[in-house]
Structure formats: C-alpha cells, structure tokens
Design a protein around this motif. Sequence first.
Motif, mmCIF file in Angstrom:
data_model
loop_
_atom_site.group_PDB
_atom_site.id
_atom_site.type_symbol
_atom_site.label_atom_id
_atom_site.label_comp_id
_atom_site.label_asym_id
_atom_site.label_seq_id
_atom_site.Cartn_x
_atom_site.Cartn_y
_atom_site.Cartn_z
ATOM 1 N N SER A 112 -12.313 -15.523 14.790
ATOM 2 C CA SER A 112 -13.698 -15.524 15.249
ATOM 3 C C SER A 112 -14.049 -16.786 16.028
ATOM 4 O O SER A 112 -14.978 -16.780 16.836
ATOM 5 C CB SER A 112 -14.650 -15.406 14.054
ATOM 6 N N HIS A 113 -13.322 -17.871 15.762
ATOM 7 C CA HIS A 113 -13.666 -19.163 16.367
ATOM 8 C C HIS A 113 -13.244 -19.260 17.834
ATOM 9 O O HIS A 113 -14.021 -19.669 18.685
ATOM 10 C CB HIS A 113 -13.010 -20.300 15.578
ATOM 11 N N HIS A 114 -11.991 -18.911 18.118
ATOM 12 C CA HIS A 114 -11.445 -19.093 19.467
ATOM 13 C C HIS A 114 -11.016 -17.791 20.139
ATOM 14 O O HIS A 114 -10.523 -17.813 21.265
ATOM 15 C CB HIS A 114 -10.234 -20.038 19.417
ATOM 16 N N HIS A 115 -11.156 -16.661 19.441
ATOM 17 C CA HIS A 115 -10.708 -15.365 19.957
ATOM 18 C C HIS A 115 -9.227 -15.408 20.334
ATOM 19 O O HIS A 115 -8.812 -14.911 21.378
ATOM 20 C CB HIS A 115 -11.570 -14.896 21.130
ATOM 21 N N GLN A 116 -8.446 -15.999 19.442
ATOM 22 C CA GLN A 116 -6.992 -15.985 19.534
ATOM 23 C C GLN A 116 -6.466 -15.070 18.430
ATOM 24 O O GLN A 116 -7.110 -14.892 17.395
ATOM 25 C CB GLN A 116 -6.415 -17.394 19.385
ATOM 26 N N THR A 117 -5.281 -14.508 18.625
ATOM 27 C CA THR A 117 -4.777 -13.505 17.683
ATOM 28 C C THR A 117 -4.346 -14.102 16.347
ATOM 29 O O THR A 117 -3.869 -15.240 16.273
ATOM 30 C CB THR A 117 -3.584 -12.737 18.276
ATOM 31 N N ILE A 118 -4.527 -13.298 15.315
ATOM 32 C CA ILE A 118 -3.984 -13.529 13.976
ATOM 33 C C ILE A 118 -2.991 -12.403 13.744
ATOM 34 O O ILE A 118 -3.353 -11.228 13.828
ATOM 35 C CB ILE A 118 -5.091 -13.498 12.909
ATOM 36 N N ARG A 119 -1.747 -12.745 13.451
ATOM 37 C CA ARG A 119 -0.709 -11.725 13.275
ATOM 38 C C ARG A 119 0.050 -11.998 11.989
ATOM 39 O O ARG A 119 0.404 -13.150 11.702
ATOM 40 C CB ARG A 119 0.279 -11.737 14.441
ATOM 41 N N GLY A 120 0.308 -10.936 11.240
ATOM 42 C CA GLY A 120 1.052 -11.136 10.006
ATOM 43 C C GLY A 120 1.200 -9.861 9.212
ATOM 44 O O GLY A 120 1.249 -8.756 9.770
ATOM 45 N N VAL A 121 1.257 -10.014 7.897
ATOM 46 C CA VAL A 121 1.416 -8.869 6.993
ATOM 47 C C VAL A 121 0.460 -9.010 5.821
ATOM 48 O O VAL A 121 0.043 -10.112 5.456
ATOM 49 C CB VAL A 121 2.867 -8.738 6.470
ATOM 50 N N VAL A 122 0.143 -7.864 5.236
ATOM 51 C CA VAL A 122 -0.712 -7.815 4.054
ATOM 52 C C VAL A 122 0.061 -7.143 2.930
ATOM 53 O O VAL A 122 0.713 -6.111 3.139
ATOM 54 C CB VAL A 122 -2.009 -7.022 4.338
ATOM 55 N N HIS A 123 -0.012 -7.726 1.748
ATOM 56 C CA HIS A 123 0.574 -7.124 0.545
ATOM 57 C C HIS A 123 -0.591 -6.722 -0.370
ATOM 58 O O HIS A 123 -1.485 -7.535 -0.628
ATOM 59 C CB HIS A 123 1.485 -8.106 -0.183
ATOM 60 N N ILE A 124 -0.554 -5.488 -0.855
ATOM 61 C CA ILE A 124 -1.645 -4.967 -1.674
ATOM 62 C C ILE A 124 -1.079 -4.401 -2.970
ATOM 63 O O ILE A 124 -0.087 -3.658 -2.954
ATOM 64 C CB ILE A 124 -2.411 -3.853 -0.937
ATOM 65 N N GLY A 125 -1.713 -4.737 -4.078
ATOM 66 C CA GLY A 125 -1.331 -4.178 -5.366
ATOM 67 C C GLY A 125 -2.556 -3.788 -6.177
ATOM 68 O O GLY A 125 -3.605 -4.420 -6.063
ATOM 69 N N TYR A 126 -2.428 -2.733 -6.963
ATOM 70 C CA TYR A 126 -3.508 -2.386 -7.888
ATOM 71 C C TYR A 126 -2.923 -1.638 -9.079
ATOM 72 O O TYR A 126 -1.808 -1.099 -9.017
ATOM 73 C CB TYR A 126 -4.618 -1.573 -7.209
ATOM 74 N N VAL A 127 -3.689 -1.633 -10.166
ATOM 75 C CA VAL A 127 -3.308 -0.913 -11.374
ATOM 76 C C VAL A 127 -4.390 0.116 -11.656
ATOM 77 O O VAL A 127 -5.568 -0.244 -11.822
ATOM 78 C CB VAL A 127 -3.147 -1.859 -12.577
ATOM 79 N N ALA A 128 -4.014 1.384 -11.679
ATOM 80 C CA ALA A 128 -4.981 2.445 -11.959
ATOM 81 C C ALA A 128 -5.347 2.445 -13.437
ATOM 82 O O ALA A 128 -4.504 2.190 -14.299
ATOM 83 C CB ALA A 128 -4.403 3.800 -11.559
ATOM 84 N N GLY A 129 -6.609 2.747 -13.741
ATOM 85 C CA GLY A 129 -7.036 2.847 -15.128
ATOM 86 C C GLY A 129 -6.599 4.162 -15.747
ATOM 87 O O GLY A 129 -6.074 5.057 -15.071
ATOM 88 N N ALA A 130 -6.843 4.284 -17.045
ATOM 89 C CA ALA A 130 -6.435 5.501 -17.764
ATOM 90 C C ALA A 130 -7.081 6.737 -17.162
ATOM 91 O O ALA A 130 -6.466 7.807 -17.085
ATOM 92 C CB ALA A 130 -6.808 5.367 -19.237
ATOM 93 N N GLU A 131 -8.328 6.628 -16.726
ATOM 94 C CA GLU A 131 -9.021 7.739 -16.096
ATOM 95 C C GLU A 131 -9.175 7.504 -14.591
ATOM 96 O O GLU A 131 -9.994 8.143 -13.937
ATOM 97 C CB GLU A 131 -10.411 7.923 -16.720
ATOM 98 N N GLY A 132 -8.383 6.593 -14.072
ATOM 99 C CA GLY A 132 -8.524 6.197 -12.679
ATOM 100 C C GLY A 132 -7.811 7.123 -11.713
ATOM 101 O O GLY A 132 -7.197 8.114 -12.099
ATOM 102 N N ARG A 133 -7.909 6.755 -10.456
ATOM 103 C CA ARG A 133 -7.329 7.562 -9.405
ATOM 104 C C ARG A 133 -6.479 6.676 -8.503
ATOM 105 O O ARG A 133 -6.705 5.474 -8.392
ATOM 106 C CB ARG A 133 -8.424 8.255 -8.585
ATOM 107 N N VAL A 134 -5.485 7.287 -7.880
ATOM 108 C CA VAL A 134 -4.668 6.597 -6.886
ATOM 109 C C VAL A 134 -5.012 7.194 -5.521
ATOM 110 O O VAL A 134 -5.457 8.339 -5.432
ATOM 111 C CB VAL A 134 -3.161 6.738 -7.178
ATOM 112 N N ILE A 135 -4.823 6.408 -4.474
ATOM 113 C CA ILE A 135 -5.180 6.897 -3.148
ATOM 114 C C ILE A 135 -3.931 7.119 -2.314
ATOM 115 O O ILE A 135 -2.866 6.543 -2.592
ATOM 116 C CB ILE A 135 -6.139 5.930 -2.427
ATOM 117 N N GLY A 136 -4.074 7.966 -1.291
ATOM 118 C CA GLY A 136 -2.955 8.205 -0.390
ATOM 119 C C GLY A 136 -2.460 6.893 0.200
ATOM 120 O O GLY A 136 -3.260 6.045 0.613
ATOM 121 N N LEU A 137 -1.149 6.711 0.243
ATOM 122 C CA LEU A 137 -0.575 5.416 0.617
ATOM 123 C C LEU A 137 -1.048 4.940 1.982
ATOM 124 O O LEU A 137 -1.391 3.764 2.163
ATOM 125 C CB LEU A 137 0.953 5.511 0.602
ATOM 126 N N SER A 138 -1.113 5.832 2.958
ATOM 127 C CA SER A 138 -1.498 5.411 4.302
ATOM 128 C C SER A 138 -2.933 4.917 4.365
ATOM 129 O O SER A 138 -3.319 4.216 5.323
ATOM 130 C CB SER A 138 -1.312 6.561 5.293
#
Length: 228
Positions: A112-138
């Motif tokens: 936001s400061h200089h309008h230069q690119t940020i490039r990288g990767v994101v790692h995501i983890g979660y734990v579903a609850g007993a009555e929880g739901r999982v979402i489509g991977l994509s």
Amino acid sequence: MENKRRKKYEDIECVPAGYANGVAPGYPLTEDEKWKMVEEAEEAYGKFLDALKVDWRNDPNSSETPKRVAKAYIFDLFKGRYDKFTEITSFPSDGYDGVIIERNVPIISMCSHHHQTIRGVVHIGYVAGAEGRVIGLSKLNRIVEHFGRRGAIQEQLTVAIHQAVDKVCEYNKGVIVSVVATHSCVSCRGIGHQGASMVTTKASGVFLDNYNQARQEFFDSIKVNTNI
C-alpha cells in the motif's frame, strides 16, 4: 448425514470500504462500473506520466500505457476490491479431528505504501470442531486471492486471511495462517536488498498453545518450505 452446503459470506472484510486494503465503495462493482473506472484511471495515469515528463503520447512503447495500467489494476492487481467474493462450499467433518493444512498457496499482492509487489506463499491450517465443517480445498486459495489482490501491508493481510478462514470454517477449534513473502519495495528501491523475506503469523484457538500438538504439526509441516 448433512450434504455439502454453499454459503455466501458478507462480513469477512476487516477494514473500512475505500481503503487500499479494503473493498471499493459500492462493492461488488458491475462490469460497466469497472470499465467506467478504467476510463477514469487511464486519464489520470496519463496525467501522472505527464507530471513525470514522459512523452507517452508520442512514444510507441508507451502510448497505450495509461490504459494498460488501468486495466491491470482493475482486472488483476486490485480485483479483490471489486469482484464479488465466491460462495463457500463446506462439508461435514465426519468426525475428523486432526489438523487440515494447505501449504505453499501462491500470493501476489501490492504494498500500500509504494505500490510495489509482494510475492510469496501462504500456509493455512485449521482444526474442525466435533460439529464443525470443512471447506473445499480450493476455497482457501480463493480467500488468499480475494485479500491478496489489493493494496496491503503483510501484517494486516495475514490477519484478513486468518479472519476469513475462521469465519468460513464454522465451529473450528483453531486457525493459523503464516505468510512468507518478499517485497519489491525493499529489493527495488530504498535499501535495495535482494532475497530478504518477511514472515508473519496469526493464530487462534488451539494454535495459540506453544505445546499443543496441532501447532507443532503445522510448523513441522511448513519447515520443508525454504524457497518462495
């Protein structure tokens, strides 16, 4: 057994509309509204080049630059500000209580400061609850795209992705998001250092406990990622 479910999420934004890292006023924009914005941005960028004393009108390599830049921002670089967020498909967790991890999700954003690119990767983890739901991977990838394709600072971008995953993975026991990225505002201007990367992490629930198995499993999993 409950079947898969599609749901719209209207409250995943965490900054005011109009901010560079938020949605545009009037979001989501129609195609006509976006093309009108292209016209206005094209004119404004031409004036910006004029201020830089660039003879873009007569330069064969630059004569279409204002329109190209306007289209790039509206349909690619900043499209997360204008395009409607996808519906989320979720499924019963069927008793699965382990960690769900998606690693190395590509991210391209813009400082936001200089309008230069940020490039990288994101790692995501979660734990579903007993009555929880999982979402489509994509859909995790789509969340990253939605928040990445706009102005950002990495710290807030990490929080935005975490908050969205936390909301769409209903009744979860915890969510963790780690972003590893390089910034062109560091490598191409100012100090000019190549190869420096930034790591930001946002955790909630079971992932806040340093001795929790889920947190350890997440960080052990992403240790193999050394390149971005």
